[in-house]
Design an enzyme around this catalytic site. Structure first.
Site, PDB file in Angstrom:
ATOM      1  N   ASP A 101       0.832  -1.213   0.000  1.00 55.98           N
ATOM      2  CA  ASP A 101       0.000   0.000   0.000  1.00 55.98           C
ATOM      3  C   ASP A 101       0.862   1.257   0.000  1.00 55.98           C
ATOM      4  O   ASP A 101       0.575   2.222  -0.707  1.00 55.98           O
ATOM      5  CB  ASP A 101      -0.908   0.012   1.237  1.00 55.98           C
ATOM      6  CG  ASP A 101      -1.997  -1.061   1.122  1.00 55.98           C
ATOM      7  OD1 ASP A 101      -2.817  -1.175   2.044  1.00 55.98           O
ATOM      8  OD2 ASP A 101      -2.002  -1.777   0.095  1.00 55.98           O
ATOM      9  N   VAL A 144       3.784   1.769  -1.164  1.00 57.81           N
ATOM     10  CA  VAL A 144       4.380   2.025  -2.489  1.00 57.81           C
ATOM     11  C   VAL A 144       3.304   2.581  -3.417  1.00 57.81           C
ATOM     12  O   VAL A 144       3.502   3.584  -4.115  1.00 57.81           O
ATOM     13  CB  VAL A 144       4.980   0.724  -3.085  1.00 57.81           C
ATOM     14  CG1 VAL A 144       5.487   0.959  -4.493  1.00 57.81           C
ATOM     15  CG2 VAL A 144       6.072   0.185  -2.175  1.00 57.81           C
ATOM     16  N   TYR A 145       2.102   1.960  -3.360  1.00 60.32           N
ATOM     17  CA  TYR A 145       1.000   2.445  -4.213  1.00 60.32           C
ATOM     18  C   TYR A 145       0.757   3.927  -3.941  1.00 60.32           C
ATOM     19  O   TYR A 145       0.693   4.753  -4.849  1.00 60.32           O
ATOM     20  CB  TYR A 145      -0.279   1.635  -3.941  1.00 60.32           C
ATOM     21  CG  TYR A 145      -1.435   2.029  -4.823  1.00 60.32           C
ATOM     22  CD1 TYR A 145      -2.273   3.094  -4.485  1.00 60.32           C
ATOM     23  CD2 TYR A 145      -1.663   1.377  -6.047  1.00 60.32           C
ATOM     24  CE1 TYR A 145      -3.310   3.475  -5.320  1.00 60.32           C
ATOM     25  CE2 TYR A 145      -2.702   1.752  -6.880  1.00 60.32           C
ATOM     26  CZ  TYR A 145      -3.518   2.807  -6.513  1.00 60.32           C
ATOM     27  OH  TYR A 145      -4.537   3.188  -7.356  1.00 60.32           O
ATOM     28  N   GLU A 200     -25.304 -19.063 -11.976  1.00 58.43           N
ATOM     29  CA  GLU A 200     -24.554 -17.963 -11.351  1.00 58.43           C
ATOM     30  C   GLU A 200     -25.224 -17.615 -10.030  1.00 58.43           C
ATOM     31  O   GLU A 200     -26.451 -17.528  -9.971  1.00 58.43           O
ATOM     32  CB  GLU A 200     -24.569 -16.726 -12.267  1.00 58.43           C
ATOM     33  CG  GLU A 200     -23.979 -16.971 -13.639  1.00 58.43           C
ATOM     34  CD  GLU A 200     -24.145 -15.784 -14.573  1.00 58.43           C
ATOM     35  OE1 GLU A 200     -24.426 -14.662 -14.090  1.00 58.43           O
ATOM     36  OE2 GLU A 200     -24.016 -15.981 -15.797  1.00 58.43           O
ATOM     37  N   LYS A 256     -26.943 -15.477  -7.472  1.00 57.35           N
ATOM     38  CA  LYS A 256     -27.685 -14.227  -7.679  1.00 57.35           C
ATOM     39  C   LYS A 256     -27.257 -13.250  -6.572  1.00 57.35           C
ATOM     40  O   LYS A 256     -27.631 -13.402  -5.424  1.00 57.35           O
ATOM     41  CB  LYS A 256     -29.180 -14.471  -7.631  1.00 57.35           C
ATOM     42  CG  LYS A 256     -29.997 -13.241  -7.998  1.00 57.35           C
ATOM     43  CD  LYS A 256     -31.483 -13.562  -8.197  1.00 57.35           C
ATOM     44  CE  LYS A 256     -32.281 -12.312  -8.549  1.00 57.35           C
ATOM     45  NZ  LYS A 256     -32.265 -11.311  -7.466  1.00 57.35           N
ATOM     46  N   ARG A 260     -30.449   0.753 -13.047  1.00 64.79           N
ATOM     47  CA  ARG A 260     -31.389   0.049 -13.925  1.00 64.79           C
ATOM     48  C   ARG A 260     -32.642   0.885 -14.158  1.00 64.79           C
ATOM     49  O   ARG A 260     -33.179   0.929 -15.267  1.00 64.79           O
ATOM     50  CB  ARG A 260     -31.770  -1.285 -13.275  1.00 64.79           C
ATOM     51  CG  ARG A 260     -32.655  -2.165 -14.123  1.00 64.79           C
ATOM     52  CD  ARG A 260     -33.050  -3.457 -13.410  1.00 64.79           C
ATOM     53  NE  ARG A 260     -34.062  -4.157 -14.175  1.00 64.79           N
ATOM     54  CZ  ARG A 260     -35.326  -3.731 -14.248  1.00 64.79           C
ATOM     55  NH1 ARG A 260     -35.709  -2.667 -13.586  1.00 64.79           N
ATOM     56  NH2 ARG A 260     -36.203  -4.382 -14.992  1.00 64.79           N
ATOM     57  N   LYS A 269     -29.213 -19.849 -16.516  1.00 62.12           N
ATOM     58  CA  LYS A 269     -29.296 -19.334 -17.889  1.00 62.12           C
ATOM     59  C   LYS A 269     -28.992 -20.460 -18.873  1.00 62.12           C
ATOM     60  O   LYS A 269     -28.102 -21.279 -18.626  1.00 62.12           O
ATOM     61  CB  LYS A 269     -28.252 -18.225 -18.109  1.00 62.12           C
ATOM     62  CG  LYS A 269     -28.381 -17.074 -17.141  1.00 62.12           C
ATOM     63  CD  LYS A 269     -27.243 -16.074 -17.297  1.00 62.12           C
ATOM     64  CE  LYS A 269     -27.380 -15.007 -16.228  1.00 62.12           C
ATOM     65  NZ  LYS A 269     -26.291 -14.005 -16.280  1.00 62.12           N
TER      66      LYS A 269
HETATM   67  N1  LIG Z   1     -28.122 -10.425  -9.538  1.00 65.58           N
HETATM   68  C1  LIG Z   1     -27.334 -11.226 -10.265  1.00 65.58           C
HETATM   69  O1  LIG Z   1     -26.338 -11.750  -9.757  1.00 65.58           O
HETATM   70  C2  LIG Z   1     -27.674 -11.440 -11.693  1.00 65.58           C
HETATM   71  C3  LIG Z   1     -28.752 -10.763 -12.253  1.00 65.58           C
HETATM   72  C4  LIG Z   1     -29.077 -10.962 -13.611  1.00 65.58           C
HETATM   73  C5  LIG Z   1     -30.197 -10.304 -14.253  1.00 65.58           C
HETATM   74  O2  LIG Z   1     -30.907  -9.476 -13.607  1.00 65.58           O
HETATM   75  C6  LIG Z   1     -30.458 -10.607 -15.645  1.00 65.58           C
HETATM   76  C7  LIG Z   1     -31.533 -10.022 -16.324  1.00 65.58           C
HETATM   77  C8  LIG Z   1     -31.733 -10.377 -17.657  1.00 65.58           C
HETATM   78  F1  LIG Z   1     -32.770  -9.843 -18.322  1.00 65.58           F
HETATM   79  C9  LIG Z   1     -30.899 -11.252 -18.326  1.00 65.58           C
HETATM   80  C10 LIG Z   1     -29.826 -11.833 -17.646  1.00 65.58           C
HETATM   81  C11 LIG Z   1     -29.613 -11.511 -16.316  1.00 65.58           C
HETATM   82  O3  LIG Z   1     -28.546 -12.102 -15.671  1.00 65.58           O
HETATM   83  C12 LIG Z   1     -28.285 -11.851 -14.365  1.00 65.58           C
HETATM   84  N2  LIG Z   1     -27.229 -12.505 -13.835  1.00 65.58           N
HETATM   85  C13 LIG Z   1     -26.911 -12.325 -12.523  1.00 65.58           C
HETATM   86  N3  LIG Z   1     -25.825 -12.995 -12.034  1.00 65.58           N
END
Ligand SMILES: NC(=O)c1cc2c(=O)c3cc(F)ccc3oc2nc1N
Length: 339
Positions: A36, A38-39, A117, A119, A140, A298
């Site tokens: 830190d 040095v930074y 993923e 959320k 958003r 997804k």
């Molecule tokens: N809160 C989250 O961690 C998170 C939220 C969204 C989204 O709201 C979201 C909304 C869409 F229309 C499409 C993909 C998305 O992918 C997302 N991926 C995430 N990891």
């Protein structure tokens, strides 16, 4: 303007490079490469040179993260690409119902992989980069119109001010979506400070992050150490399938470009694997340094995502598989009690 000695320009470039690499290692990779002290010393040297030669200051310089004067208000901005919200599922049966729904839109036996993923329970941000430089950060809002909070977004150290576009063409205009959040320890510290100052406490980290992002004075935002996980990469006018072939590939691209991407993603070959991931993180997530409230599932293939498209409100190709709510408040209340 007298000619600026080439070695001054050289030194300024060198300092920016060093500071940017150190900041990336610390905030994005969580693995510091520089003390830190040095930074701070290099940062001061750059600040002095930029004060001496203000015409050499560039918006992506590490010294340009925190704005000096507070904003008077936030202007509304129209998103280049609308931000949709996610349909919710509250258990595995509802996840299966979603799977059967989208499968009715495509030929039977269509093969599909899923990306799971965590959320992140924060605030969605829409980032715009032009020629690799961050030009806008917006909330958003209603998905079509958000608030321009660029000067606050610039203070989030894990959001790059300039992208690494090495080897990438057609990336002149890039839209990145992700979640801004407050780590739990920062949330606790902020509430302790508010308690001492006799101010009302934030109910949870998501509200604290929202309140922080709406601060008019970016110096306050900079002190609160917001963090960010990127999850969507888009290019206005280009269909996603020409940017990357899948969500999994897009996440790798986002990392390569310099973003922090949540390390707990998983590519699942079946709904059974999705269910296993969901069950695993129902308890594991309580050990994470940030709040989550579910798993975003997804369809991995961008071609299949395009075939499915969107309803009025949601993408057909994703669903938010939520956890039972009672977990979060208990944990957050614990934190409040400790305050
Ligand atoms: N809160 C989250 O961690 C998170 C939220 C969204 C989204 O709201 C979201 C909304 C869409 F229309 C499409 C993909 C998305 O992918 C997302 N991926 C995430 N990891």
């Amino acid at each position: 303007m007298e000619l600026i000695k080439p070695e001054v320009k050289q030194r300024i470039q060198e300092l920016r490079q060093l500071l940017q690499q150190a900041s990336y290692a610390y905030y994005v990779l969580d693995s510091p490469i520089m003390e830190d002290a040095v930074y701070d010393q290099l940062y001061r040297e750059l600040q002095n040179l930029e004060t001496q030669y203000p015409e050499l200051v560039t918006p992506d310089s590490p010294t340009q993260r925190v704005g000096e004067k507070p904003a008077t208000q936030f202007t509304s901005v129209r998103h280049n690409i609308p931000l949709y919200s996610l349909e919710n599922a509250f258990n595995i049966d509802e996840l299966q119902a979603w799977d059967q729904r989208w499968r009715r839109q495509v030929p039977p036996q269509t093969a599909a992989e899923y990306v799971c993923e965590l959320k992140i329970d924060g605030n969605a941000l829409a980032l715009t980069y032009e020629n690799g430089v961050l030009t806008r950060g917006a909330t958003r809002g209603d998905g079509v119109v958000g608030e321009d909070i660029t000067q606050n977004v610039r203070t989030i150290r894990s959001i790059p001010l300039r992208l690494n576009l090495a080897g990438l063409k057609n990336f002149e205009r890039v839209e990145v979506r992700g979640e801004a959040f407050l780590p739990l320890d920062v949330f606790k510290q902020i509430n302790e400070e508010r308690q001492k100052a006799g101010e009302s406490l934030f109910a949870n980290p998501r509200n604290a992050a929202a309140g922080t992002l709406r601060q008019l004075d970016s110096r306050i935002v900079a002190q609160r150490r917001l963090d960010f996980f990127a999850y969507t990469l888009q290019i206005p006018g280009m269909d996603d399938a020409s940017i990357a072939s899948s969500q999994w590939e897009a996440l790798a691209l986002l990392q390569k470009m310099g973003f922090r991407v949540n390390p707990n993603q998983r590519l699942c070959a079946s709904l059974a694997e999705v269910a296993e991931y969901y069950q695993h993180w129902d308890t594991e997530r309580l050990n994470l340094p940030y709040m989550t409230d579910g798993v975003v599932v997804k369809i991995n293939s961008f071609k299949l995502q395009e075939q499915l498209g969107f309803t009025q409100k949601f993408p057909r190709w994703a669903i938010a598989l939520k956890y039972a709510a009672e977990e979060a408040p208990t944990r957050v209340e614990n934190i409040a009690v400790n305050v």
